[in-house]
Write an enzyme that holds these catalytic residues in place. Sequence first.
Site: not given
Length: 323
Positions: A9, A63, A87, A127-129, A151, A155, A190
């Site tokens: 969602a 959850d 995120t 993620t690229d982070e 964050y 990840k 964002k």
Amino acid sequence: MQVVVTGGAGFIGSHLVRTVLADRHPSLAGAEVVVLDAFTYAGRIENLAPVRDSPRLRIEHADIRDPARVREVLTGADLVLHLAAETHVDRSIAGAADFVTTNVVGTQVLLQAALDLGVGRFVHVSTDEVYGSIDDGSWPETDPLLPNSPYAAAKAGSDLLARSYHRTHGLDVVLTRCSNNYGPYQFPEKVIPRFVSNLLDGRPVPLYGDGANVRDWLHVDDHCRGIVLAAAKGRAGEIYNIGGGTELSNIDLTFRLLAEVGAGEDMIERVADRKGHDRRYSVDWSKIRDELGYTPQVPFDEGLAATVAWYRDNRDWWEAVRR
């Protein structure tokens, strides 16, 4: 085929669900989709409104940190597309606990359930982070993980767990790492939806520091195609970077958004830089191109114009949640 989409969602997850149910991905044509979402602030039932009445959709409010509920939802699944995560970097700086428990512990709960239930494939979307910051060049998938925000660290932890379940237990896991996404239905914390919604309301846009931080921009539609390609043809245990091919500094992006809404430079409000703000992200996505045939198909100028138009035409959607 039954596909479970965790975080289905949310921004990216709901786009994936809508496109699967529209049979836009041949490898998932006719698939039944189960959305597993905790419906926190960014997971919204409104994001699924276009497909809410599909007989192929089932929505489970759960959850990912709850082993019993996760096991119930994953029973019968052939494929798990794992997108559920906290995120937002700013939120992780203010408080990291939810990021650790959701992104790390929640991923472990899902992996264990998938292993115990014999799920055919588990795609872990990252993620690229996790790579940190890079001054020049682009990260290949073999580069070490050097995350700088809570964050990104959470990840990275989830990435390592996913890989470990393949190496240790033989679970069929594929990992993807994407660059910055944009498109419709993105929560207005964002940068693009925040700036667009501010400008549409005649409010200034808060630009961090000198605005020289660089990101590679990836339309959500291209990202979802990359995820499905990885699910269909990726090699078990492998990592695939998914890039958009459009690197822009934040100030350049800001000027493009100002032009899209017809606003002037006076709408830029300079604010103190974010703590630990990574200077540049850039992924080398040649592996997914060469192995799986991925290339981004949405030109940035067209994608950005369409995104701005969507926020202009769907004011009710973002007014209900914008702070």
